[in-house]
Design an enzyme around this catalytic site. Structure first.
Site, PDB file in Angstrom:
ATOM      1  N   SER A  69       0.837  -1.137  -0.058  1.00 40.85           N
ATOM      2  CA  SER A  69       0.052   0.172   0.098  1.00 40.85           C
ATOM      3  C   SER A  69       0.853   1.249   0.062  1.00 40.85           C
ATOM      4  CB  SER A  69      -1.181   0.134   1.093  1.00 40.85           C
ATOM      5  OG  SER A  69      -0.513   0.878   2.337  1.00 40.85           O
ATOM      6  N   LYS A  70       0.456   2.269  -0.587  1.00 41.10           N
ATOM      7  CA  LYS A  70       1.175   3.479  -0.817  1.00 41.10           C
ATOM      8  C   LYS A  70       1.381   3.996   0.568  1.00 41.10           C
ATOM      9  CE  LYS A  70       2.797   6.800  -3.483  1.00 41.10           C
ATOM     10  NZ  LYS A  70       1.840   7.982  -3.807  1.00 41.10           N
ATOM     11  N   ARG A  71       0.368   3.838   1.556  1.00 41.46           N
ATOM     12  CA  ARG A  71       0.271   4.457   2.945  1.00 41.46           C
ATOM     13  C   ARG A  71       1.530   4.056   3.696  1.00 41.46           C
ATOM     14  NH1 ARG A  71      -1.964   2.544   6.979  1.00 41.46           N
ATOM     15  NH2 ARG A  71      -3.020   0.714   5.681  1.00 41.46           N
TER      16      ARG A  71
END
Length: 482
Positions: A246-248
RNA sequence: GACCCCAUCGUCUAGUGGCCUAGGACGACGCCCUUUCACGGCGUAAACACGGGUUCGACUCCCGUUGGGGUCACCA
């Protein structure tokens, strides 16, 4: 495979970037559609009004386009179909498979908390269904806010998954989900079912994080008396720490790999290998080769860790697969961007560029490596690598280079073969190892101690340039030692 | 926590009851080729999570344990 025509879709929600999981799902769907000569469609799941801006969608479609993935038909936007869904919630309600739930957010939360304590599923049904017909009509007429909830039947819900086989779930483990919000709009699961049905989707291929949704959706299909599509839940792509990418969590989006010089063919190739296997002792494939091989029989069920090292290796392999001309086309803008040369200069010397690229390609991993390693082919003002100069630019080397200069100057054919012979002969006459000439020469013409085969490099640089550079190096050495 | 999915070298995987003293790739290490760096070639180390069954025979089938992952919204 059934005989119904294959129609698949990917349904990204507008996030502003394409992450590798979505890319992989897109690739799998595209390959599946192409293999069975079906259709591939992109549908944007933008029912959350706050996230339906174009600038959040374009980066996704752009990155997909880079990978060579485009919708066969015009894009479908769920936001533009919002009013289509209401009637279906009503239909399910009329058929007795759903009910109006007047519970407030506080009541729902309280019930959830209590249910959790008592280790059971929350019950929205008892308070809602205990209302009489008249009471319900009264509240509806008075615009009392309420949702429409699916009435989960008894028994179990099953479906046959292309990846994991026969999947089942006891219905008591499912709670009465909301189909229509209090503002009348459809929730995700209803909208997906309606869209997939109306779009004639035959196979839903998506990440296995959707399995729980699928049980709910199968129930919605049944309530609507529709035949569900065939499902295939691909394994998830994990980070090296085994968490879902995930980008997060700091993972790159596909666009970043593009900027780092990864070829779209390599990304496509690598991603498709995550969750699917050609079952051959081979893993570098072109897209047509993948289309030919890609069937549901070769799906894998276990989650896969994304390995950048392997991506790089596949990238290198795809660089080797490209012709010098193709590579030159890709590299030219990077050279201009790196300020090594100009577009005009390259256009008038395309042959030269092609040769440079051909020389460098087998020692390159990413496209970025071309500008990083080819500066001296385009610029004269490079400096000599200090450590290498200390070692190879000795007073005696200057003498060797002078002699080499004379020999090279008198050559009528400046090709690798004659260059090698000339240098070898000179070394023999001087009674020194060839390396005594090779190292200072390489350093003189390139400024660095590493690079392509010396003789081929000299040939590409050409006689005039080589002589100029030798002269300059000789002067440099003499200045250093005076 | 509940439910669901998954389980072969560090990583991606082949393997569908005997072909397995488990194959390939990336990575690691070594050797060869070589002016360097690569490419290429050769080779080494490296795995069937555990415990029960079933069977003449289990990596392969069943059950359990453990481990990992995912999902539990009027978000998608």
């Amino acid at each position: 495979m059934s005989s119904t025509p294959v129609r698949v879709r990917i349904a990204p929600s507008p996030s502003g970037y394409l992450h590798v999981g979505t890319a992989r799902t897109a690739i799998a769907n595209l390959l599946f559609a192409r293999h069975y000569e079906g259709a591939f469609v992109i549908r944007i799941e933008d029912t959350d009004k706050e996230r339906s801006k174009a600038e959040l969608i374009e980066p996704i479609t752009d990155a997909l386009k880079w990978l060579g993935i485009e919708s066969d038909e015009s894009l479908v936007y769920q936001s533009q179909r919002l009013n289509q869904y209401g009637q279906y919630a009503g239909k399910i309600l009329d058929a007795g498979h759903a009910y109006r739930c007047f519970m407030t957010a506080e009541e729902i939360e309280a019930e959830r908390k209590l249910a959790r304590q008592e280790k059971r599923n929350p019950d929205y049904r008892t308070p809602s269904l205990s209302l009489s017909e008249d009471e319900i009509h009264e509240r509806v007429a008075a615009n009392v806010p309420h949702t429409i909830r699916l009435k989960i039947p008894n028994g179990e819900t099953t479906f046959d998954d292309m990846v994991s086989g026969h999947l089942k779930k006891a219905n008591v483990d499912l709670e009465d989900l909301v189909l229509a919000r209090s503002d009348g709009t459809a929730t995700y699961n209803l909208a997906v079912v309606v869209d997939d049905h109306e779009m004639g989707i035959s196979h839903v291929i998506r990440g296995n994080d959707h399995i729980t949704n699928t049980f709910k959706q199968v129930l919605i299909y049944r309530a609507l008396e529709w035949e569900p599509p065939v499902f295939g839940h691909l394994p998830l792509i994990l980070r090296p720490d085994k968490k879902k990418v995930s980008k997060r969590l700091g993972d790159k989006d596909v666009n970043e790999y593009q900027k780092e010089g990864i070829l779209p063919e390599a990304m496509f190739n690598y991603l498709c290998l995550l969750g699917w296997s050609p079952k051959e002792d081979r893993e570098v494939f072109t897209v047509p080769e993948l289309i030919e091989r890609f069937t549901e029989k070769n799906f894998n069920a276990s989650n896969a860790v994304f390995d950048e090292e392997k991506l790089l290796a596949i990238n290198k392999a795809h660089i080797m697969l490209k012709s010098d001309h193709e590579l030159a086309t890709l590299v030219a803008p990077l050279l201009v961007e790196a300020d090594l040369t100009t577009k005009y200069w390259l256009e008038t010397r395309w042959e030269y560029l092609r040769h440079v690229v051909g020389l460098l390609k087998e020692r390159v991993t990413r496209l970025d490596d071309f500008p990083a390693q080819s500066g001296f082919f385009f610029q004269f003002d490079y400096t000599y690598d200090e450590k290498a100069a200390g070692k190879h630019f000795t007073p005696e080397a200057a003498e060797y280079l002078k002699k080499l200069y004379e020999r090279f100057a008198s050559l009528s054919r400046f090709d690798a073969e004659s260059l090698e012979k000339t240098l070898s002969d000179l070394a023999d006459e001087l009674g020194v190892k060839r390396a005594k000439l090779i190292h200072p020469t390489r350093l003189a013409v390139s400024g660095v101690p590493v690079g392509p085969s010396l003789y081929h490099m000299l040939q590409v640089l050409d006689q005039r340039v080589v002589l100029e550079r030798l002269e300059k190096a000789i002067e440099h050495i003499q200045k250093q030692n005076s």
